[in-house]
Motif scaffolding. Structure first.
Motif, short mmCIF file in Angstrom:
data_model
loop_
_atom_site.label_atom_id
_atom_site.label_comp_id
_atom_site.label_asym_id
_atom_site.label_seq_id
_atom_site.Cartn_x
_atom_site.Cartn_y
_atom_site.Cartn_z
N LYS A 111 66.80 13.36 27.86
CA LYS A 111 66.85 11.88 27.94
C LYS A 111 66.02 11.02 26.58
O LYS A 111 66.56 10.74 26.02
CB LYS A 111 66.08 11.74 29.02
N ARG A 112 65.16 11.82 25.78
CA ARG A 112 64.61 11.05 24.60
C ARG A 112 65.13 10.94 23.53
O ARG A 112 65.67 10.31 22.39
CB ARG A 112 63.60 11.86 24.90
N GLY A 160 60.91 33.35 17.55
CA GLY A 160 59.19 32.78 17.33
C GLY A 160 58.83 31.74 16.67
O GLY A 160 58.75 31.06 17.38
N VAL A 161 59.87 30.86 15.92
CA VAL A 161 59.94 29.39 15.66
C VAL A 161 60.02 28.51 16.80
O VAL A 161 59.15 27.53 17.34
CB VAL A 161 60.52 29.20 14.70
N ILE A 162 61.24 28.93 17.97
CA ILE A 162 61.57 28.07 18.04
C ILE A 162 60.00 27.57 19.92
O ILE A 162 59.58 27.25 20.62
CB ILE A 162 62.66 29.20 19.59
N ILE A 163 59.46 29.66 20.49
CA ILE A 163 58.92 29.42 20.94
C ILE A 163 57.78 29.04 20.76
O ILE A 163 56.72 27.51 22.08
CB ILE A 163 58.25 31.19 21.55
N LYS A 164 57.27 28.17 19.47
CA LYS A 164 56.06 27.91 19.28
C LYS A 164 56.11 26.51 19.66
O LYS A 164 55.49 25.78 19.18
CB LYS A 164 55.79 27.57 17.64
N TYR A 165 57.18 26.33 19.74
CA TYR A 165 57.37 24.46 19.79
C TYR A 165 57.96 23.72 21.69
O TYR A 165 58.23 22.83 22.08
CB TYR A 165 58.84 23.88 19.48
N ILE A 166 57.63 24.87 22.09
CA ILE A 166 57.46 24.83 23.57
C ILE A 166 56.17 22.99 23.89
O ILE A 166 55.62 23.22 23.06
CB ILE A 166 57.08 26.38 24.63
N CYS A 196 62.65 20.00 29.09
CA CYS A 196 64.11 20.36 28.52
C CYS A 196 64.94 18.31 28.98
O CYS A 196 65.59 18.22 28.05
CB CYS A 196 64.86 21.13 28.73
N LEU A 197 64.54 18.48 31.05
CA LEU A 197 65.07 17.14 30.80
C LEU A 197 64.84 15.79 30.29
O LEU A 197 65.59 15.13 29.51
CB LEU A 197 64.68 16.78 32.40
N VAL A 199 54.48 16.53 32.92
CA VAL A 199 54.76 17.55 32.85
C VAL A 199 53.80 18.19 33.38
O VAL A 199 53.35 19.54 33.48
CB VAL A 199 55.90 17.64 31.76
N LEU A 200 52.39 18.00 32.43
CA LEU A 200 50.37 17.94 33.09
C LEU A 200 50.37 18.37 33.71
O LEU A 200 50.19 19.53 34.23
CB LEU A 200 50.05 17.19 32.34
N LEU A 201 50.64 17.10 35.48
CA LEU A 201 49.61 17.65 35.96
C LEU A 201 50.82 18.24 37.42
O LEU A 201 50.30 19.09 38.00
CB LEU A 201 49.70 15.91 36.79
N ILE A 202 52.40 18.12 37.31
CA ILE A 202 53.27 19.04 37.94
C ILE A 202 52.78 20.89 37.43
O ILE A 202 52.99 21.59 38.79
CB ILE A 202 54.25 18.80 37.65
#
Length: 561
Positions: free
Chosen positions: A415-416, A118-124, A410-411, A385-388
């Motif tokens: 990288k960051r 639950g917590v992880i999904i909120k950080y998508i 994820c990629l 990411v937004l536009l794709i």
């Protein structure tokens, strides 16, 4: 870690329940039920199913989410976010395929909750959420143009670009009365909040436009306005529960769309619950909420329903009208049930153009164009990411958009994260005033002996970090006797980091160079010991302090002299 506990909020709220809270919940539940009615019908039809199936979904899912959910005020039901994915599944696999995909999505959601995701999904990443939400909004708007304008198109193409081409080719077939009904519905819904905060604009538009269509038909001879009854046979009978026949081949082919439904449902329900928390000051249990959403999606298809999730607009309507416990959600489901049993036949008179107007407003609300334009000012990676995600949602489908969007995110994350870790060289002396891992009482400057190289890893030691040693080692011209690697700022190390560190130790040993680790915290030391570093470099070469590490380096130099 605490043992997992399934904690429906209904149980805790009933302990202090009173008459005042009941009256507030009844009022909120009745209003939310009325608000949910036109939306359930519109979402059902737009998804490619009947109006009854939309309402049944709102009843079943609304009841289960309120009884078992982890939020006090969450209202569950069909939402606009599912329209495109549901329609696509029906076109490819039929109604039975949709039922199976929904059941699988329910199982995925329960699994998410049991695994405490639950917590992880909120950080998508936010750009992904805005990207596919805006893409869904544009797609919903596009699918409503035919009904909004009353165009005479027998077979509307599924492809986004081809769909607009068909609209342009058939623009001359606009039915003026349907267009007036549709545009008037949009305007009425848009202006309603200015003079009514309690009664939803969608309900007012449906009542007004249904009456207008009946008057036009009976007194002006206007018969061109298509209604729900012209397209569907309306029934108020509750369907019997049926379990779809599942084959292994069908299950395998539906894994991807089912996972998309689950991810979308998880994101939307937890986002709705989080927004509600901000208004009520409460704190929902995200894992319990996911399990409740899963149970709802297991039950809904058994009665002919479609995927459901937490609905932000209906949840906020519940809060704004005084709902503070799950009882309001239960009453909302009961109100919908009464409407379904006794008033459902009246739905046949609702103009399709009016429902299209309702969905045009829904798509505008979903578009989040302000958030979209704000994100366009962010770093190029976020914009990409937004536009794709946005264009993949529109041009291909939501399943591809979410999968590719998550992959890109994820990629970029990797990288960051790799960029946050750096390796630096410490030359000549170490100032104790700037250090944290020097033994207490040793406040003199520590001189780095000749033949010793000192490197410092700053940040998590995982993928990408190990390769940075090669770049930094070029600073030194002579081959050292000892390489000291300071790890005081390494909070954790993963399998890739261990692999890289092992390779560095093995390569250094081949060159006749000893490796000494310094400032290794207890967690990292435990990981290294399990990976065999005690045998690889010797337990005495894994030191807690730089002072000890330099002392050990001098011993090694003396041994090699």
């Amino acid at each position: 870690m605490e043992p997992f506990a399934f904690r429906p909020r209904l149980l805790s709220t009933l302990k202090s329940y009173n008459r005042k809270t009941l009256m507030a919940d009844i009022m909120a539940g009745v209003i939310v039920g009325i608000v949910a009615l036109p939306l359930a019908i519109a979402f059902g039809i737009a998804s490619g199913v009947t109006p009854e199936q939309g309402i049944i979904t709102a009843i079943v899912a609304g009841l289960i989410v309120s009884v078992f959910g982890g939020s006090k005020v969450q209202i569950g039901g069909p939402t606009g976010a599912f329209i495109i994915i549901i329609y696509g599944i029906i076109q490819q696999y039929g109604m039975e395929g949709l039922a199976i995909a929904t059941l699988m999505a329910g199982a995925f959601l329960i699994l998410f909750g049991l695994l405490r995701l639950g917590v992880i999904i909120k950080y998508i990443p936010y750009p992904i959420i805005v990207g596919f939400t805006s893409g869904i909004a544009v797609t919903i708007f596009t699918t409503q143009i035919k009904d909004l304008l009353g165009l005479s198109i027998t077979d509307v193409p599924a492809d986004f670009i081809e769909k607009w081409g068909a609209y342009a080719a058939n623009i001359s077939t606009i039915d003026m009365w349907s267009a007036i009904i549709g545009v008037a519905s949009v305007l009425l819904i848009a202006v309603t909040p200015r003079f009514s905060k309690k009664i939803p604009g969608s309900l007012i538009a449906i009542i007004v436009m249904t009456v207008a269509a009946l008057l036009l038909k009976n007194f002006a001879g206007v018969t061109s306005i298509e209604t729900i009854g012209d397209r569907f046979s309306i029934s108020s009978e509750l369907p019997d529960a049926q379990v779809p026949q599942m084959t292994w081949e069908t299950i395998k082919s539906l894994v991807s769309p089912a996972f998309t439904i689950a991810i979308l449902g998880a994101i939307e329900s937890l986002l709705s619950a989080t927004v509600a928390d901000g208004v009520t000051g409460d704190h929902h249990d995200s894992n319990t909420e996911l399990i409740a959403q899963g149970i709802a999606n297991l039950a809904s298809p058994l009665f002919g329903g479609i995927p459901a999730t937490g609905a932000i607009a209906r949840t906020m309507t519940n809060i704004n009208n005084g709902g503070r416990t799950p009882v309001a959600g239960i009453i909302h489901a009961a109100v919908l049930m009464l409407i379904f049993l006794f008033l459902m036949p009246l739905a046949q008179y609702i103009p399709m153009a009016c429902l299209a107007g309702v969905l045009v407003i829904v798509s505008y609300g979903m578009s989040g164009w302000r958030s979209f334009t704000e994100l366009m000012k962010n770093p190029k990676s976020d914009v990409a990411v937004l536009l794709i995600t946005f264009f993949l949602t529109i041009i291909f489908d939501l399943t591809i958009a979410i999968e590719v969007g998550l992959l890109i995110a994820c990629l970029l994350f990797m990288k960051r994260m790799a960029e946050t870790t750096d390796v630096k060289v410490i030359m000549d002396e170490i100032d104790p005033n700037d250090e944290l891992d020097i033994e207490q009482g040793n406040l003199e400057h520590l001189t780095i002996p000749k033949g010793v190289e000192v490197y410092e890893i700053n940040g998590p030691y995982f993928f990408g970090a190990g390769n940075k040693f090669e770049e930094v080692m070029a600073v030194f011209g002579d081959r050292p006797v000892v390489r000291v690697i300071r790890m005081r700022k390494v909070p954790f190390v993963d399998s890739t980091g261990i692999h890289n560190l092992k390779n560095l130790c093995i390569m250094s040993r081949k060159e006749g160079i000893e490796i000494v680790l310094s400032g290794v915290n207890s967690n990292v030391r435990a990981v290294l010991e399990r990976s065999g570093f005690n045998e690889l470099i010797g337990k005495e070469n894994i030191c807690d302090h730089i002072s000890t590490a330099l002392k050990r380096s001098k011993e090694i130099i003396g041994e090699n002299a």
